[in-house]
Write a protein that holds these residues in place. Structure first.
Motif, short mmCIF file in Angstrom:
data_model
loop_
_atom_site.label_atom_id
_atom_site.label_comp_id
_atom_site.label_asym_id
_atom_site.label_seq_id
_atom_site.Cartn_x
_atom_site.Cartn_y
_atom_site.Cartn_z
N LEU A 48 1.66 35.06 -30.25
CA LEU A 48 1.73 35.64 -31.51
C LEU A 48 2.55 34.59 -32.16
O LEU A 48 3.22 33.77 -31.89
CB LEU A 48 2.39 36.93 -31.27
N PRO A 49 2.69 35.02 -33.56
CA PRO A 49 3.67 33.90 -34.40
C PRO A 49 5.06 33.60 -33.93
O PRO A 49 5.69 34.67 -33.54
CB PRO A 49 3.50 34.72 -35.62
N GLU A 50 5.39 32.57 -33.69
CA GLU A 50 6.45 32.03 -33.16
C GLU A 50 7.78 32.45 -34.01
O GLU A 50 8.87 32.41 -33.40
CB GLU A 50 6.53 30.51 -32.95
N ASP A 51 7.49 32.69 -34.99
CA ASP A 51 8.57 33.20 -35.87
C ASP A 51 9.06 34.66 -35.29
O ASP A 51 10.50 34.90 -35.47
CB ASP A 51 8.10 33.48 -37.57
N PHE A 52 8.50 35.46 -34.85
CA PHE A 52 9.05 36.67 -34.21
C PHE A 52 9.99 36.51 -33.06
O PHE A 52 9.53 35.42 -31.94
CB PHE A 52 7.87 37.52 -33.83
N VAL A 53 11.07 37.29 -32.72
CA VAL A 53 11.67 37.33 -31.53
C VAL A 53 10.86 38.68 -31.00
O VAL A 53 10.63 39.71 -31.64
CB VAL A 53 12.99 37.88 -31.78
N VAL A 54 10.46 38.51 -29.74
CA VAL A 54 9.69 39.50 -28.98
C VAL A 54 10.58 40.04 -28.07
O VAL A 54 11.19 39.52 -27.25
CB VAL A 54 8.53 38.78 -28.27
N ALA A 55 10.71 41.51 -28.13
CA ALA A 55 11.31 42.19 -27.07
C ALA A 55 10.33 43.07 -26.45
O ALA A 55 9.73 44.06 -27.07
CB ALA A 55 12.53 42.97 -27.50
N SER A 56 10.31 43.01 -25.07
CA SER A 56 9.50 43.96 -24.20
C SER A 56 10.24 44.78 -23.50
O SER A 56 11.11 44.38 -22.56
CB SER A 56 8.42 43.11 -23.38
N VAL A 57 10.07 46.18 -23.55
CA VAL A 57 11.19 46.95 -23.16
C VAL A 57 10.47 47.87 -21.86
O VAL A 57 9.30 48.30 -21.97
CB VAL A 57 11.48 48.20 -24.22
N ARG A 58 10.97 48.09 -20.99
CA ARG A 58 10.57 48.93 -19.72
C ARG A 58 10.90 50.42 -20.14
O ARG A 58 11.94 50.99 -20.60
CB ARG A 58 11.32 48.68 -18.45
N ALA A 59 9.61 51.25 -19.89
CA ALA A 59 9.89 52.74 -20.01
C ALA A 59 10.81 53.18 -18.68
O ALA A 59 11.28 52.54 -17.74
CB ALA A 59 8.46 53.45 -19.61
N PRO A 60 11.48 54.40 -19.14
CA PRO A 60 12.71 54.76 -18.39
C PRO A 60 12.38 55.42 -17.04
O PRO A 60 13.27 55.65 -16.24
CB PRO A 60 13.52 55.52 -19.21
N LEU A 61 11.34 56.18 -16.99
CA LEU A 61 10.80 56.78 -15.71
C LEU A 61 9.97 56.08 -14.89
O LEU A 61 8.96 55.50 -15.28
CB LEU A 61 10.03 58.14 -15.94
N ALA A 62 10.49 56.11 -13.57
CA ALA A 62 9.66 55.35 -12.49
C ALA A 62 8.32 56.30 -12.05
O ALA A 62 8.26 57.39 -12.14
CB ALA A 62 10.41 55.16 -11.15
N MET A 63 7.17 55.40 -12.05
CA MET A 63 5.86 56.19 -11.76
C MET A 63 5.25 55.06 -10.74
O MET A 63 4.68 53.98 -11.32
CB MET A 63 5.23 56.49 -12.98
N GLY A 64 5.18 55.55 -9.54
CA GLY A 64 4.48 54.59 -8.72
C GLY A 64 5.00 53.18 -8.54
O GLY A 64 6.53 53.10 -8.64
N PRO A 65 4.47 52.23 -8.71
CA PRO A 65 4.93 50.81 -8.69
C PRO A 65 5.32 50.61 -10.23
O PRO A 65 6.09 49.15 -10.34
CB PRO A 65 4.03 49.76 -8.25
N GLY A 66 5.16 51.22 -10.75
CA GLY A 66 5.61 51.05 -12.43
C GLY A 66 6.61 51.92 -13.05
O GLY A 66 7.24 52.78 -12.42
N TYR A 67 6.09 52.10 -14.31
CA TYR A 67 7.17 53.02 -15.12
C TYR A 67 6.15 53.80 -15.97
O TYR A 67 5.07 53.18 -16.47
CB TYR A 67 8.33 52.36 -15.74
#
Length: 218
Positions: A48-67
């Motif tokens: 994606l355009p390098e101008d952006f600061v990208v923040a990838s957020v984890r969901a709060p509820l555990a679900m199996g190996p993920g969230y």
């Protein structure tokens, strides 16, 4: 079962650049799908355009190996109260980090699209652009969302495969009807993607974000 947003854990976030390099740049928040985590979409940052600061957020509820952002059945049924709790959780985090950014845009995949649209619907004037991929918008919440303030000016990219086996037809139909008149929408269908994201789609998203958010005349 829903948890009150105040009982959620502190958000886990992957950032594309160190804190000292973020001020004065646009923020793009990535919201993953059901059962995934913050690393799932983070690979998009380099495409994606390098101008952006990208923040990838984890969901709060555990679900199996993920969230997960909120409990969801196999037929994509959910409690709106749980959606509201997750929305408030994300907005509290966003309020804590947004100072210094020139704008905030959202990109959500699958359930993450439900979250991206929910944040936008709650704070219509604060979101520069929304990208929804292979997902849906939630029903309900007329006393919570501010849909009346969605005046059709926000750029919105909706990409999906019409043969997506995961998102039920009724969720797609509702989303399409709900979106009418609420955004300046770009809708693109991709064949052979199923419930996923293709390189072509990422290219289109990059062009969309560059034009709608970064273009000087906007």
């Amino acid at each position: 079962m829903s948890l009150d947003a105040t009982s959620f854990p502190e958000p886990t976030v992957l950032w594309s650049v160190p804190e000292g390099q973020r001020e004065g740049r646009p923020l793009l928040v990535l919201l993953h799908g059901y059962g995934a985590n913050e690393a799932d979409l983070f690979g998009l940052a380099d495409q994606l355009p390098e101008d952006f600061v990208v923040a990838s957020v984890r969901a709060p509820l555990a679900m199996g190996p993920g969230y997960t952002w909120f409990p969801l059945t196999g037929s994509v049924e959910y409690s709106f109260d749980a959606v509201r709790d997750a929305t408030e959780y994300l907005l509290a985090w966003l309020d804590s980090v947004r100072e210094g950014f020139t704008s905030v845009s959202l990109l959500g995949f699958s359930m993450g699209m439900a979250m991206a649209t929910s944040l936008w619907r709650r704070r219509p004037q604060e979101i520069a652009a929304v990208v929804g991929l292979s997902g849906f918008a939630v029903e309900g919440g007329s006393d919570y969302f501010r849909d009346a303030e969605l005046d059709g000016s926000t750029p919105f990219f909706w990409g999906r495969d019409p043969q997506d086996p995961v998102i039920p037809r009724e969720r797609i139909d509702f989303t399409a009807a709900w979106l009418l008149g609420k955004a300046r929408a770009t809708k693109v269908q991709y064949s052979g993607v199923w419930h996923g994201i293709s390189p072509q789609e990422v290219g289109h998203v990059a062009e969309f974000l560059g034009f709608e958010v970064l273009s000087p005349q906007r």
